[in-house]
Write an enzyme that holds these catalytic residues in place. Structure first.
Site, PDB file in Angstrom:
ATOM      1  N   HIS A 136      40.550 -12.333  -4.696  1.00 50.99           N
ATOM      2  CA  HIS A 136      39.056 -11.834  -4.675  1.00 50.99           C
ATOM      3  C   HIS A 136      38.328 -12.745  -5.641  1.00 50.99           C
ATOM      4  O   HIS A 136      37.300 -13.447  -5.279  1.00 50.99           O
ATOM      5  CB  HIS A 136      39.047 -10.487  -4.880  1.00 50.99           C
ATOM      6  CG  HIS A 136      37.516  -9.751  -4.748  1.00 50.99           C
ATOM      7  ND1 HIS A 136      37.177  -9.019  -3.794  1.00 50.99           N
ATOM      8  CD2 HIS A 136      36.690  -9.838  -5.573  1.00 50.99           C
ATOM      9  CE1 HIS A 136      35.743  -8.576  -4.161  1.00 50.99           C
ATOM     10  NE2 HIS A 136      35.630  -9.147  -5.005  1.00 50.99           N
ATOM     11  N   GLU A 137      38.742 -12.785  -6.936  1.00 49.51           N
ATOM     12  CA  GLU A 137      37.615 -13.432  -7.831  1.00 49.51           C
ATOM     13  C   GLU A 137      37.770 -15.021  -7.393  1.00 49.51           C
ATOM     14  O   GLU A 137      36.775 -15.899  -7.524  1.00 49.51           O
ATOM     15  CB  GLU A 137      38.164 -13.208  -9.263  1.00 49.51           C
ATOM     16  CG  GLU A 137      38.248 -11.785  -9.557  1.00 49.51           C
ATOM     17  CD  GLU A 137      37.015 -10.918  -9.337  1.00 49.51           C
ATOM     18  OE1 GLU A 137      35.787 -11.861  -9.175  1.00 49.51           O
ATOM     19  OE2 GLU A 137      37.072  -9.774  -9.084  1.00 49.51           O
TER      20      GLU A 137
ATOM     21  N   HIS B 188      35.085 -15.745  -4.958  1.00 48.38           N
ATOM     22  CA  HIS B 188      33.702 -16.181  -5.604  1.00 48.38           C
ATOM     23  C   HIS B 188      33.549 -17.260  -6.340  1.00 48.38           C
ATOM     24  O   HIS B 188      32.741 -17.852  -6.169  1.00 48.38           O
ATOM     25  CB  HIS B 188      33.665 -14.758  -6.445  1.00 48.38           C
ATOM     26  CG  HIS B 188      33.284 -13.395  -6.146  1.00 48.38           C
ATOM     27  ND1 HIS B 188      31.979 -13.108  -5.458  1.00 48.38           N
ATOM     28  CD2 HIS B 188      33.805 -12.258  -6.356  1.00 48.38           C
ATOM     29  CE1 HIS B 188      32.179 -12.014  -4.973  1.00 48.38           C
ATOM     30  NE2 HIS B 188      33.126 -11.388  -5.731  1.00 48.38           N
TER      31      HIS B 188
ATOM     32  N   GLU C 264      29.779 -11.447  -1.816  1.00 49.05           N
ATOM     33  CA  GLU C 264      31.042 -10.688  -1.646  1.00 49.05           C
ATOM     34  C   GLU C 264      31.795 -11.003  -0.306  1.00 49.05           C
ATOM     35  O   GLU C 264      33.030 -11.050  -0.240  1.00 49.05           O
ATOM     36  CB  GLU C 264      30.472  -9.289  -1.504  1.00 49.05           C
ATOM     37  CG  GLU C 264      31.511  -8.140  -1.673  1.00 49.05           C
ATOM     38  CD  GLU C 264      32.144  -8.250  -3.157  1.00 49.05           C
ATOM     39  OE1 GLU C 264      31.459  -8.712  -4.110  1.00 49.05           O
ATOM     40  OE2 GLU C 264      33.198  -7.501  -3.261  1.00 49.05           O
TER      41      GLU C 264
END
Lengths: 505, 505
Positions: B269-270, B273, B299
């Protein structure tokens, strides 16, 4: 305090506190750059540091700063302020007066040159190419000469530079103390060189694994009373300490596998700086006084821990077994006295940062004398290598074979830091003088060290020095603690005594 | 461009670049606070962050900013600027107009309340004490209502809040897409609940040693194309990514021994980003456009990597053997299909951040609808628990037994972040819609993933999305990439297809 005065003070405090915030942010950005910032972000990061430094300079020299400090310097107002407040006003006024006349464009032009020059210096050192560096250093010196005119001269031109790092001390005074020190150290170095009793240092030239170096360093820092809830230990190429605020004072070290003493003594050294910053009175936070009294006093605290305590026999009587615990193979058959002699071996090295406690001062005196020649006598940059080598021959009995091992070895001049070197030996002198009082006031000093009971020493230093931060001047501190002004004989006595015993002179 | 215009632009660029520097410094201070800053320095550090944020706010709303943006908005000047320049002017103007009328004292009063309120929320959550938190939340809402008046209303009052995080989208539009999404997801969730084919997740409830979690996470990040020369991975309580500049985009994760999937999916997830921020066109650096297009688009990139790629069968067909390598005992006898089913188990949990890919959206819709009731219908803060619980029963079939497991679970409202939650589901919708195009343009998508050839996917995303940063609006991006505006059916289709197969519905 009249109500209007106290209202003005509150506004002034807001400005000071904002300036503290900028110092803290700039400090963190620097720390990050040197400990773990990713390579590809470094260039933009440097610009950000430059921008924030510019904003700080602007506040320092702002009309607002001029008005506040003028107001609080009025006799009728000054008398309503307490000592700490008056010191704040004094220091801010001095900085304001010093820098306000420098045109910001001029300052920025210089900052760009200095950054550029540092890169050129790296190349020049790599290739021992003084000629390639000379034009940059010449420009840096020219800028400094111009800045001296802006800053104003009080005494000799070099006094103006010295004052940046060591307020109160004059060239006249430093000449005297360095002269006395030199006259006692040079014969001592010669006697040591002639002594047949050389320590065996061969066992230090082994591989000491990083893990053990780290664990020992952490252990010693805790023993000294370094507060890990108000700091952290990281790695960087060159060790340093940085106080962001008294609750966040970080240190770094560098582990060299075949040089175990490097990390041990850099931890003690940076730990000494950090104890100072961690123990500044919290009431000074948010003012310019929440830092060390001067470069020299700061250095005295790192040297006291590194050398006077860390290179003493009592210290190793207590801690040698811990080092042996981490390195049982490397230190097998080496007893504590052998170890003590080895870490205090005097070798007339070309390189300042590798020098022992004794000859280190001669490295500094060479630099101090050369800086004075540049700014007071007009010594040309092109003649520096020759003057450098002659002084090394005279004071240390060695002539550097290359400029990389000589005049090009230090970064300081490339960034324009003239006047800074003296602080290192002033620190040694302050440290020996403070140690002399410390031994009188804590008569069990040696027992405290040899039993690993270091906290009373930290507490004494906090009470006498640390807590004041910059609210006293260096000379106020040294006189208040020791009862007399800076006196180089304490350092000379200490070194003579230590090395006479070590080398059986 | 006329010479005068280009000179003005240069001056304007100086202001923008200074603002970028402040964002970078503030970002680093935050990162440091959450990764390794010593405890005792935190309070002063927070003040420093506050001071720098205040300086930034001042620049954002300065008369200078007003003059520049007015000048560059003049039709005769605007026509001389390129698209990127016009977007910069537009975004700065919008921020200036929005914030300039808020009195700085009012803003500071609010900032202090918000900080205080967050602490109160922590206590209230700990003790499931909504009544203790209510007065603070009531004040926060009152401030926001007042700010909405300052910011100006275009559409409903809640539109003003939504616009802060997702420009271009209106309440009308979000109502429509969330409504359509909800009408398709609620029955799907009900069918899953009734399905007898539940995955076995028991093997995930074992201890997975941190070392293996770390090594696997680093490996996956490298596979995704995360550049460790332009970033670093650290630990923090809540994982996050922060882009200081495209050459320094840091991520954090959190290793939980009895929850191996937490670190795996937070890294993905990170990492998503971070890929976005690392691949923004370097020419945008120093402008406000060197960041993601919106919270929702940002997101979408984390969700695409975490869910659409990271929770897919092809992904684990390639990488499961690596996870097994680190955890041979824990994963013995678990085949890749079992693992795939287990990490996609649907459980109607009370807690948003523990929710699966499907029900997560219902958690968001509940929050969005409640925020709208507060700002558009005047729902009183005291009535929040009751409305919250009723909606959970309606959409998820569960009623939280305590407010800690219900209305008190998220930090957002305590800090005044109303309008933010929608971004999470908008991100899911954007991601599914982008994935649909991606699959068409890279027809071997599944093979690329199942062979661990992830870089062409990163390159496609860079070309279509990352490099633009904020130089396009969210709707421009989604239309340019997919050829149509935001359409919730792609997410509903994707989820229906995935879960029908998984649960054999």
């Amino acid at each position: 305090m009249e109500q209007q005065v106290s209202q003005e003070w509150e506004k002034f405090s807001g400005l000071l506190s904002k300036m503290s915030g900028y110092r803290e942010a700039i400090g963190l950005l620097h720390w990050d750059l040197r400990t773990g910032a990713p390579r590809k972000g470094a260039e933009i990061r440097s610009q950000t540091v430059g921008m924030l430094s510019g904003e700080y300079f602007r506040l320092e020299t702002s009309p607002e700063m001029g008005q506040f400090t003028e107001y609080f310097s009025r006799p009728d107002i000054q008398s309503q302020l307490n000592e700490v407040q008056n010191k704040i006003v004094h220091d801010c006024r001095k900085e304001y007066e010093r820098s306000k006349s420098i045109p910001p464009e001029k300052y920025e032009e210089y900052a760009v040159l200095a950054a550029h020059s540092e890169t050129k210096w790296e190349d020049a050192k790599e290739n021992s190419d003084f000629a390639g560096f000379e034009p940059f250093l010449t420009k840096i010196v020219a800028f400094k000469q111009e800045f001296i005119d802006y800053w104003g001269v009080n005494g000799t031109r070099y006094d103006t530079l010295l004052d940046m790092y060591e307020p109160d001390l004059t060239v006249e005074k430093v000449d005297e103390v360095f002269g006395r020190l030199r006259s006692r150290l040079v014969p001592l170095v010669e006697k040591i060189a002639a002594s047949p009793n050389k320590p065996d240092t061969s066992f230090l030239q082994q591989i000491f694994e990083q893990e053990g170096q780290e664990q020992f360093g952490l252990f010693i820092l805790k023993q000294m009373g370094y507060d890990f809830d108000a700091g952290r230990l990281d790695e960087s190429v060159h060790p340093f300490a940085t106080g962001l605020n008294p609750g966040d004072v970080r240190i770094t070290t560098n582990y060299i596998p075949d040089n175990v003493t490097s990390a041990v003594f850099s931890s003690l050294h940076e730990g000494g700086h950090a104890l100072y910053e961690q123990n500044i009175n919290p009431e000074l936070v948010g003012t310019p006084l929440a830092q060390g009294a001067s470069m020299g006093i700061h250095e005295s605290q790192s040297r006291l821990w590194e050398n006077m305590i860390g290179r003493s026999l009592p210290f190793w009587e207590r801690y040698y077994k811990d080092l042996q615990h981490y390195f049982p193979v490397q230190l097998a058959g080496v007893d504590v006295k052998d170890f003590y002699r080895a870490i205090n071996s005097v070798d007339n090295t070309f390189i300042r940062i590798e020098a022992d406690e004794l000859t280190y001062n001669l490295h500094i005196i060479v630099r101090y004398e050369i800086e004075k020649l540049i700014f007071n006598e007009g010594l040309a940059v092109k003649d520096l290598p020759q003057v450098w080598n002659a002084k090394y021959q005279e004071y240390l009995g060695i002539t550097p074979p290359t400029d990389a091992l000589g005049v090009l070895q230090d970064v300081h001049w490339s960034g324009g830091d003239f006047g800074y070197f003296a602080s290192y030996s002033l620190g040694n002198m302050y440290a020996a003088q403070i140690l002399n009082t410390l031994r009188k006031e804590l008569p069990t000093f040696d027992e405290l060290v040899s039993s690993g009971n270091l906290l009373p020493i930290k507490e004494w230093l906090t009470d006498k020095i640390y807590r004041y931060g910059q609210s006293l001047t260096p000379s106020q501190i040294i006189e208040q603690v020791t009862g007399e002004p800076l006196n180089p004989d304490y350092l000379a006595d200490y070194l003579e005594e230590k090395y006479t015993a070590l080398y059986q002179l």
